[in-house]
Design a protein around this motif. Sequence first.
Motif, mmCIF file in Angstrom:
data_model
loop_
_atom_site.group_PDB
_atom_site.id
_atom_site.type_symbol
_atom_site.label_atom_id
_atom_site.label_comp_id
_atom_site.label_asym_id
_atom_site.label_seq_id
_atom_site.Cartn_x
_atom_site.Cartn_y
_atom_site.Cartn_z
ATOM 1 N N LEU A 168 0.822 -1.216 0.000
ATOM 2 C CA LEU A 168 0.000 0.000 0.000
ATOM 3 C C LEU A 168 0.850 1.257 0.000
ATOM 4 O O LEU A 168 0.370 2.334 -0.372
ATOM 5 C CB LEU A 168 -0.945 -0.021 1.195
ATOM 6 N N ALA A 169 2.108 1.142 0.405
ATOM 7 C CA ALA A 169 3.014 2.296 0.344
ATOM 8 C C ALA A 169 3.703 2.410 -1.016
ATOM 9 O O ALA A 169 4.484 3.336 -1.253
ATOM 10 C CB ALA A 169 4.059 2.198 1.452
ATOM 11 N N GLY A 170 3.440 1.450 -1.894
ATOM 12 C CA GLY A 170 4.046 1.481 -3.214
ATOM 13 C C GLY A 170 5.476 1.005 -3.246
ATOM 14 O O GLY A 170 6.187 1.211 -4.240
ATOM 15 N N GLU A 171 5.951 0.365 -2.183
ATOM 16 C CA GLU A 171 7.333 -0.084 -2.107
ATOM 17 C C GLU A 171 7.502 -1.560 -2.455
ATOM 18 O O GLU A 171 8.627 -2.032 -2.631
ATOM 19 C CB GLU A 171 7.870 0.147 -0.688
ATOM 20 N N LYS A 172 6.392 -2.294 -2.548
ATOM 21 C CA LYS A 172 6.473 -3.735 -2.808
ATOM 22 C C LYS A 172 5.394 -4.108 -3.815
ATOM 23 O O LYS A 172 4.236 -3.680 -3.682
ATOM 24 C CB LYS A 172 6.282 -4.525 -1.504
ATOM 25 N N GLU A 173 5.748 -4.877 -4.790
ATOM 26 C CA GLU A 173 4.786 -5.306 -5.808
ATOM 27 C C GLU A 173 4.269 -6.705 -5.463
ATOM 28 O O GLU A 173 5.050 -7.626 -5.262
ATOM 29 C CB GLU A 173 5.429 -5.328 -7.197
ATOM 30 N N LEU A 174 2.959 -6.801 -5.373
ATOM 31 C CA LEU A 174 2.314 -8.089 -5.125
ATOM 32 C C LEU A 174 1.342 -8.369 -6.271
ATOM 33 O O LEU A 174 0.510 -7.529 -6.598
ATOM 34 C CB LEU A 174 1.562 -8.077 -3.791
ATOM 35 N N LYS A 175 1.444 -9.544 -6.849
ATOM 36 C CA LYS A 175 0.586 -9.877 -7.975
ATOM 37 C C LYS A 175 -0.771 -10.384 -7.479
ATOM 38 O O LYS A 175 -0.842 -11.176 -6.536
ATOM 39 C CB LYS A 175 1.249 -10.953 -8.834
ATOM 40 N N PRO A 176 -1.850 -9.936 -8.116
ATOM 41 C CA PRO A 176 -3.173 -10.454 -7.757
ATOM 42 C C PRO A 176 -3.256 -11.949 -8.026
ATOM 43 O O PRO A 176 -2.601 -12.484 -8.919
ATOM 44 C CB PRO A 176 -4.123 -9.676 -8.670
ATOM 45 N N VAL A 177 -4.076 -12.633 -7.232
ATOM 46 C CA VAL A 177 -4.264 -14.069 -7.395
ATOM 47 C C VAL A 177 -5.219 -14.326 -8.552
ATOM 48 O O VAL A 177 -6.270 -13.708 -8.665
ATOM 49 C CB VAL A 177 -4.830 -14.697 -6.102
ATOM 50 N N ARG A 178 -4.833 -15.243 -9.420
ATOM 51 C CA ARG A 178 -5.679 -15.668 -10.527
ATOM 52 C C ARG A 178 -5.782 -17.191 -10.488
ATOM 53 O O ARG A 178 -4.954 -17.889 -11.049
ATOM 54 C CB ARG A 178 -5.075 -15.259 -11.883
ATOM 55 N N PRO A 179 -6.750 -17.739 -9.785
ATOM 56 C CA PRO A 179 -6.812 -19.202 -9.667
ATOM 57 C C PRO A 179 -7.048 -19.860 -11.008
ATOM 58 O O PRO A 179 -7.883 -19.421 -11.798
ATOM 59 C CB PRO A 179 -7.998 -19.435 -8.722
#
Length: 510
Positions: A168-179
Motif C-alpha cells: 500500500l506504500a508502493g514499495e512492494k509489488e504483489l501480484k493479484p491471485v488468478r486461480p
Amino acid sequence: MLAKVHSLGIFGIDAFPVEVEVSATRSQLPRATIVGLPDASVKESIDRVQAALRNNGYNLPSLATTINLAPADRRKEGPAFELPIALGLLAATDTVQFQDHRRYAVVGELALDGRVRRVKGALAMSIRARREELDGLVVPLDNAREAAVVTGLDVIPVNHLLEAVGFLAGEKELKPVRPEDAPAGALEPAYEVDFAEVQGQQHVKRALEVAAAGAHNVLMIGPPGSGKSMLAQRLCTVLPPLTTGESLETTRVYSVCGLLDSQMSLMHTRPFRSPHHTVSHAGLVGGGTHPKPGEVSLAHHGVLFLDELPEFNRSALEALRQPIENGEITIARAQMTVTYPARFMLVAAMNPCPCGHFTDPRRQCRCSPRQIENYRHRISGPLLDRIDIHVDVPPVEYRDLASSRGGERSAAVRERVVTSRRRQLGRFEGTGVFTNAQMRHRHVKKWCRPDEDGQLLLRQAMEALGLSARAYDKILKVARTIADLEGRDAIQSHHISEAVNYRTLDRQLE
C-alpha cells in the motif's frame, strides 16, 4: 491526525462495507478506544495490533487513539479488522505514507509477530468489494483462492503485516491471485463412494433414484444394519453436478463458518451433513446470541441426513418445516433478524420400533403395539407431510452380501437423474418452480394428470388403503417424477402403482 481505511464486515452470509477511522493525538496518558458497536473480540484487537506493530519495529509515540468502525449502528464481529486498524494507526501517526490505499479494502487477523491469519467470509467480502466498485481487496494468503473467484477485482494476498504495508506504500509489488480453476460452468463432482458398493436393496436404490430425480424428501424405515446410512451417504453421488451459481451460494455459507480449506476456491461436490440426534436446536437450524448458520444451511444444495429421526429433539424437528417449505431459515433475535439459505434434500432414517426388529424376520421384536405407536408418533404429522417418499429397508439377504456382482454405478444413475431434471426445468420455465417436489397444488392439477387407468388405480388406492388428502398430492408428484425418468409426458397406471408403494407410513398410521 485522521486516517481512513476501507474494510468489510459480515452479517449473515453477506458482507457490508466498514470504514475504519483512526484518530491519533500525542498524549502523556496513552489510551486506545474502539467504538462503532464492536463485539468483545474486536475490542481485544487493539492489544494484538499494538503488539504486532512493536514486534515489527514500529515504535509509535505516546498516543490517545480513537478507532471508529463506521457505520456505528451495525455490530462488528471477529478479528478481520486488525490489519486495517494497524494500517490506520501507521497512517494516522505519519509513520508510513500510503499511496492509493483507499482504492483497496483490507481484511485480516494479526498474530503478535505480524503474520496475517485467515478470516471468515472472504468470498462474501470479495463479492461486496466488487459491488462497491473498489479496485481490489487485500486478504490473508490463506483466503486468496477463495476470494479470487470473483472476477473484475484484484485480490492481493498478504502473509505478513510488512507485506501489506509495503504494497500500500508502493514499495512492494504483489501480484493479484488468478486461480487456474476459476469455474466457467457446471463443476464436475468427485466422490469417494459409489452406489455400486451397496449390495442388494435394489428397490431402495430405485426409491433414492426417484427422490434424486425430483428432489423429493425421503424416509427410510428398517432394522439396524440394513444399510440405511450407507445408502444415504451415496445419494449425493447421483444428484446433478453443482452449477456455478449453486456452488457460489454453498461456498459462501461454508466461508462465513470458516470451514473452507485454504487451497479451495469453490466447492465442487454437494454437501452431505449428518448431525447426531443429540444436536441442539441452534446447532440444527442455526442460532445463538449472534446467529450463526446451522446444519440445515451447511446442507444447502446438498443432503441433510437425519439418522434415528424419532430420537431428535421435537422442537428442532419442527423447526425444519420452514426451510423444507421455503428453502431458507429465518432466525429472529431482539437486536437482529438473519436469514440463511437452506435448500436441501432431507433424507431421514428410523427403526420400525424402539428395539428395531419389528420388520426383521430373523429377530423377535419385544415392543408392545403401544410402544411402537408412541415411537412413530414422535414424528409429527406436519413434518411427515413434507416427506414425499417412505420406503422400507429390509435386512440384506446372504446371497446379496456374498454376490460378486457389483451394482449399477453412480455415474449411470446420475445421467438418468440429470435428464429427468432437464425435463422438469423445461416444463416449469418461468414459474419459479425447478423440481417436481416444489410443485404447489395448482401445479399438480396442471401437470400431474394420470391417464384413465391411472385415475382408477389412484382412486382404488385412496379408498382401500385409507390414504389421506395430503398423500394424494405426494403420490402424483412422485408419479410425475417416475414418468419423467422414463421420458414420458403422460402419467400411467404403473407410475401411480410405484408411487403408492412409497407411502409406507400412510398405510400403517392413517
